[in-house]
Design a protein around this motif. Structure first.
Motif, PDB file in Angstrom:
ATOM      1  N   ILE A  92       8.314  -0.998   3.238  1.00  0.00           N
ATOM      2  CA  ILE A  92       8.555  -0.355   1.938  1.00  0.00           C
ATOM      3  C   ILE A  92       9.424   0.889   2.161  1.00  0.00           C
ATOM      4  CG2 ILE A  92       7.521   0.762  -0.076  1.00  0.00           C
ATOM      5  CD1 ILE A  92       4.952  -0.840   0.490  1.00  0.00           C
ATOM      6  N   THR A  93      10.549   0.953   1.452  1.00  0.00           N
ATOM      7  CA  THR A  93      11.393   2.147   1.502  1.00  0.00           C
ATOM      8  C   THR A  93      11.165   2.968   0.234  1.00  0.00           C
ATOM      9  OG1 THR A  93      13.209   0.867   0.544  1.00  0.00           O
ATOM     10  CG2 THR A  93      13.157   1.062   2.946  1.00  0.00           C
ATOM     11  N   GLY A 132       5.747  11.639   6.983  1.00  0.00           N
ATOM     12  CA  GLY A 132       6.261  10.275   7.079  1.00  0.00           C
ATOM     13  C   GLY A 132       7.417  10.176   8.047  1.00  0.00           C
ATOM     14  N   ARG A 133       8.164   9.070   7.909  1.00  0.00           N
ATOM     15  CA  ARG A 133       9.268   8.804   8.839  1.00  0.00           C
ATOM     16  C   ARG A 133      10.489   8.319   8.057  1.00  0.00           C
ATOM     17  NH1 ARG A 133       5.542   5.989   8.458  1.00  0.00           N
ATOM     18  NH2 ARG A 133       4.315   6.793  10.186  1.00  0.00           N
ATOM     19  N   GLY A 134      11.656   8.618   8.608  1.00  0.00           N
ATOM     20  CA  GLY A 134      12.901   8.222   7.949  1.00  0.00           C
ATOM     21  C   GLY A 134      13.429   6.880   8.421  1.00  0.00           C
ATOM     22  N   PHE A 135      12.778   6.320   9.415  1.00  0.00           N
ATOM     23  CA  PHE A 135      13.167   4.991   9.900  1.00  0.00           C
ATOM     24  C   PHE A 135      11.942   4.362  10.538  1.00  0.00           C
ATOM     25  CE2 PHE A 135      13.764   7.954  13.348  1.00  0.00           C
ATOM     26  CZ  PHE A 135      13.165   7.310  14.423  1.00  0.00           C
ATOM     27  N   THR A 136      11.990   3.056  10.696  1.00  0.00           N
ATOM     28  CA  THR A 136      10.922   2.378  11.421  1.00  0.00           C
ATOM     29  C   THR A 136      11.527   1.212  12.191  1.00  0.00           C
ATOM     30  OG1 THR A 136       8.624   1.646  11.203  1.00  0.00           O
ATOM     31  CG2 THR A 136      10.185   0.699   9.648  1.00  0.00           C
ATOM     32  N   VAL A 137      10.865   0.827  13.247  1.00  0.00           N
ATOM     33  CA  VAL A 137      11.335  -0.305  14.055  1.00  0.00           C
ATOM     34  C   VAL A 137      10.263  -1.382  13.983  1.00  0.00           C
ATOM     35  CG1 VAL A 137      12.005  -1.098  16.348  1.00  0.00           C
ATOM     36  CG2 VAL A 137      12.586   1.230  15.621  1.00  0.00           C
ATOM     37  N   CYS A 138      10.662  -2.593  13.620  1.00  0.00           N
ATOM     38  CA  CYS A 138       9.674  -3.678  13.638  1.00  0.00           C
ATOM     39  C   CYS A 138      10.214  -4.827  14.492  1.00  0.00           C
ATOM     40  CB  CYS A 138       9.332  -4.134  12.227  1.00  0.00           C
ATOM     41  SG  CYS A 138      10.729  -4.651  11.268  1.00  0.00           S
ATOM     42  N   ARG A 139       9.330  -5.676  14.925  1.00  0.00           N
ATOM     43  CA  ARG A 139       9.723  -6.822  15.757  1.00  0.00           C
ATOM     44  C   ARG A 139       9.797  -8.059  14.884  1.00  0.00           C
ATOM     45  NH1 ARG A 139      10.409  -5.769  20.899  1.00  0.00           N
ATOM     46  NH2 ARG A 139      10.919  -7.848  21.572  1.00  0.00           N
ATOM     47  N   VAL A 140      10.936  -8.707  14.913  1.00  0.00           N
ATOM     48  CA  VAL A 140      11.144  -9.927  14.146  1.00  0.00           C
ATOM     49  C   VAL A 140      11.781 -10.950  15.085  1.00  0.00           C
ATOM     50  CG1 VAL A 140      12.256 -10.946  12.126  1.00  0.00           C
ATOM     51  CG2 VAL A 140      11.576  -8.554  12.074  1.00  0.00           C
ATOM     52  N   LYS A 141      11.196 -12.138  15.162  1.00  0.00           N
ATOM     53  CA  LYS A 141      11.716 -13.192  16.057  1.00  0.00           C
ATOM     54  C   LYS A 141      11.961 -12.627  17.458  1.00  0.00           C
ATOM     55  CE  LYS A 141      14.095 -16.558  13.131  1.00  0.00           C
ATOM     56  NZ  LYS A 141      15.421 -16.999  12.682  1.00  0.00           N
ATOM     57  N   ASP A 178      -1.405  10.787  -3.356  1.00  0.00           N
ATOM     58  CA  ASP A 178      -2.158   9.851  -2.514  1.00  0.00           C
ATOM     59  C   ASP A 178      -1.347   9.386  -1.303  1.00  0.00           C
ATOM     60  OD1 ASP A 178      -4.282   8.002  -1.832  1.00  0.00           O
ATOM     61  OD2 ASP A 178      -3.029   6.420  -2.683  1.00  0.00           O
ATOM     62  N   LEU A 179      -0.029   9.276  -1.466  1.00  0.00           N
ATOM     63  CA  LEU A 179       0.813   8.793  -0.361  1.00  0.00           C
ATOM     64  C   LEU A 179       0.690   9.709   0.858  1.00  0.00           C
ATOM     65  CD1 LEU A 179       2.960   6.727   0.626  1.00  0.00           C
ATOM     66  CD2 LEU A 179       4.701   8.243  -0.294  1.00  0.00           C
ATOM     67  N   LEU A 180       0.522  10.994   0.597  1.00  0.00           N
ATOM     68  CA  LEU A 180       0.439  11.949   1.716  1.00  0.00           C
ATOM     69  C   LEU A 180      -0.778  11.686   2.598  1.00  0.00           C
ATOM     70  CD1 LEU A 180       1.444  15.216  -0.172  1.00  0.00           C
ATOM     71  CD2 LEU A 180       2.860  13.850   1.381  1.00  0.00           C
ATOM     72  N   SER A 181      -1.793  11.021   2.028  1.00  0.00           N
ATOM     73  CA  SER A 181      -3.011  10.780   2.808  1.00  0.00           C
ATOM     74  C   SER A 181      -2.844   9.626   3.805  1.00  0.00           C
ATOM     75  CB  SER A 181      -4.192  10.493   1.872  1.00  0.00           C
ATOM     76  OG  SER A 181      -4.020   9.223   1.249  1.00  0.00           O
ATOM     77  N   PHE A 182      -1.783   8.829   3.665  1.00  0.00           N
ATOM     78  CA  PHE A 182      -1.650   7.706   4.605  1.00  0.00           C
ATOM     79  C   PHE A 182      -0.234   7.441   5.104  1.00  0.00           C
ATOM     80  CE2 PHE A 182       0.037   4.230   1.920  1.00  0.00           C
ATOM     81  CZ  PHE A 182      -0.161   4.762   0.647  1.00  0.00           C
ATOM     82  N   ILE A 183       0.773   8.175   4.610  1.00  0.00           N
ATOM     83  CA  ILE A 183       2.152   7.853   5.017  1.00  0.00           C
ATOM     84  C   ILE A 183       2.378   8.075   6.516  1.00  0.00           C
ATOM     85  CG2 ILE A 183       3.176  10.121   4.428  1.00  0.00           C
ATOM     86  CD1 ILE A 183       5.689   8.522   3.510  1.00  0.00           C
ATOM     87  N   ASP A 184       1.695   9.069   7.091  1.00  0.00           N
ATOM     88  CA  ASP A 184       1.920   9.322   8.517  1.00  0.00           C
ATOM     89  C   ASP A 184       1.394   8.184   9.395  1.00  0.00           C
ATOM     90  OD1 ASP A 184       3.345  11.705   8.371  1.00  0.00           O
ATOM     91  OD2 ASP A 184       1.521  12.891   8.172  1.00  0.00           O
ATOM     92  N   GLU A 185       0.353   7.515   8.923  1.00  0.00           N
ATOM     93  CA  GLU A 185      -0.256   6.444   9.735  1.00  0.00           C
ATOM     94  C   GLU A 185       0.411   5.087   9.494  1.00  0.00           C
ATOM     95  OE1 GLU A 185      -2.840   8.456   7.812  1.00  0.00           O
ATOM     96  OE2 GLU A 185      -2.275   9.739   9.476  1.00  0.00           O
ATOM     97  N   ASP A 186       0.985   4.893   8.313  1.00  0.00           N
ATOM     98  CA  ASP A 186       1.486   3.570   7.947  1.00  0.00           C
ATOM     99  C   ASP A 186       2.962   3.442   8.339  1.00  0.00           C
ATOM    100  OD1 ASP A 186       2.226   1.158   6.857  1.00  0.00           O
ATOM    101  OD2 ASP A 186       1.023   1.424   5.039  1.00  0.00           O
ATOM    102  N   GLU A 187       3.195   2.778   9.442  1.00  0.00           N
ATOM    103  CA  GLU A 187       4.573   2.661   9.962  1.00  0.00           C
ATOM    104  C   GLU A 187       5.436   1.707   9.152  1.00  0.00           C
ATOM    105  OE1 GLU A 187       4.430   1.811  14.113  1.00  0.00           O
ATOM    106  OE2 GLU A 187       3.436   3.714  14.576  1.00  0.00           O
ATOM    107  N   ARG A 188       4.843   1.075   8.149  1.00  0.00           N
ATOM    108  CA  ARG A 188       5.617   0.149   7.312  1.00  0.00           C
ATOM    109  C   ARG A 188       6.307   0.881   6.161  1.00  0.00           C
ATOM    110  NH1 ARG A 188       0.494  -3.595   6.214  1.00  0.00           N
ATOM    111  NH2 ARG A 188      -0.348  -1.487   6.085  1.00  0.00           N
ATOM    112  N   ILE A 189       6.026   2.162   6.011  1.00  0.00           N
ATOM    113  CA  ILE A 189       6.609   2.926   4.899  1.00  0.00           C
ATOM    114  C   ILE A 189       7.661   3.895   5.439  1.00  0.00           C
ATOM    115  CG2 ILE A 189       6.114   4.540   3.022  1.00  0.00           C
ATOM    116  CD1 ILE A 189       3.303   3.331   2.894  1.00  0.00           C
ATOM    117  N   VAL A 190       8.837   3.881   4.813  1.00  0.00           N
ATOM    118  CA  VAL A 190       9.966   4.699   5.258  1.00  0.00           C
ATOM    119  C   VAL A 190      10.474   5.523   4.088  1.00  0.00           C
ATOM    120  CG1 VAL A 190      12.155   4.644   6.501  1.00  0.00           C
ATOM    121  CG2 VAL A 190      10.600   2.719   6.706  1.00  0.00           C
ATOM    122  N   ARG A 191      10.521   6.842   4.271  1.00  0.00           N
ATOM    123  CA  ARG A 191      11.097   7.716   3.219  1.00  0.00           C
ATOM    124  C   ARG A 191      12.469   8.198   3.692  1.00  0.00           C
ATOM    125  NH1 ARG A 191      12.016  11.871   6.630  1.00  0.00           N
ATOM    126  NH2 ARG A 191      10.138  12.745   7.550  1.00  0.00           N
TER     127      ARG A 191
END
Ligand SMILES: [Fe+2]
Ligand SMILES: [Fe+2]
Length: 269
Positions: free
Chosen positions: A74-75, A108-117, A85-98
């Motif tokens: 989610i961007t 939070g974070r401005g980027f995230t790295v995920c593994r695909v294939k 409410d977002l502030l309570s979990f954005i630091d832990e949830d690596e699927r969210i990018v601001r």
């Protein structure tokens, strides 16, 4: 000599869904993806969720609704902090990018790295500065992130901006450096999808997912009332028919270059 048909394994398919507005947006995303995911079989599903809670921000139930629908990343954008409410979990949830160009120290974070294939995919969120808060320079912000992750070839950038010029500038600036630059924020899908000469897919704005007949997803009577009277009016998410706006990009498995870009627009009735 006929060109060999590429096997599905040579693609990396990314589905990017435009700004999801309120409950109509999250519920329609779920409904549409139920049919669309088996057909398109994307390897990665990204959605901009900055408007997922009554048009303003993201909270845990809205994020969970998007994950349940099949969204994996989610961007966000200028509405990032509308829900405390977002502030309570954005630091832990690596699927969210601001947006990455908020000042240093922003949650939070401005980027995230995920593994695909079995490959790493870098997802970056940036925000423009025209008619939006004066954040740090998005060009320098993206340069720094790409410099730190120079080994990753598959890079998706959500450029959240009002001005088409700023989004086009980012697209051309990043041509050959990232796989795709997808614009968000205006909630109106543009018809300019293309692949730039050095292999970066570009769409100025992917559009909005939510109420079709409101104004950018909000109740049109309230919006027009405020425009006409210039009095403060609290906007509410519109009802009625819904739309789904997205883009599918296919990336070369090896190089990360964009090979195909296709807009998707689905509407009720
Ligand atoms: Fe938005
Ligand atoms: Fe926005």
């Amino acid at each position: 000599m006929a060109e060999l048909q590429k096997s599905d394994n040579s693609w990396l398919k990314v589905l990017f869904i435009g700004d999801v507005v309120g409950l109509p947006g999250t519920s329609y995303t779920a409904g549409v993806l139920k049919d669309l995911l088996p057909k398109l079989q994307p390897d990665l599903v990204v959605a901009n969720g900055e408007n997922a809670v009554h048009g303003r921000g993201l909270n845990r139930p809205a994020a969970e609704a998007l994950y349940d629908a099949g969204v994996e990343i989610i961007t966000l954008g200028n509405h990032s902090w509308d829900q405390r409410d977002l502030l309570s979990f954005i630091d832990e949830d690596e699927r969210i990018v601001r947006p990455a160009n908020y000042p240093p120290g922003t949650p939070g974070r401005g980027f995230t790295v995920c593994r695909v294939k079995n490959m790493e995919v870098l997802i970056i969120n940036l925000m423009g500065r025209t008619f939006l808060p004066a954040l740090d320079c998005p060009f320098r912000a993206v340069d720094d992130i790409l410099h730190e992750h120079s080994g990753i070839r598959h890079v998706i950038v959500d450029m959240h901006a009002e001005a088409t010029s700023e989004k086009l500038a980012m697209g051309w600036y990043l041509d050959g450096k990232v796989s795709a630059v997808i614009g968000t924020h205006t909630h109106v899908q543009t018809a300019d999808e293309r692949i730039l000469p050095d292999g970066t897919a570009l769409l100025t704005d992917v559009g909005m997912t939510g109420p079709r007949d409101g104004i950018l997803g909000m109740d049109r009577t309230l919006v027009t009332h405020r425009m006409i009277t210039q009095m403060p009016v609290r906007f509410e998410v519109a009802g009625g028919a819904r739309q789904f706006s997205a883009v599918l990009v296919k990336l070369d498995h090896e190089s990360g270059r964009a090979l195909h870009i296709e807009r998707i627009y689905i509407s009720e009735d």
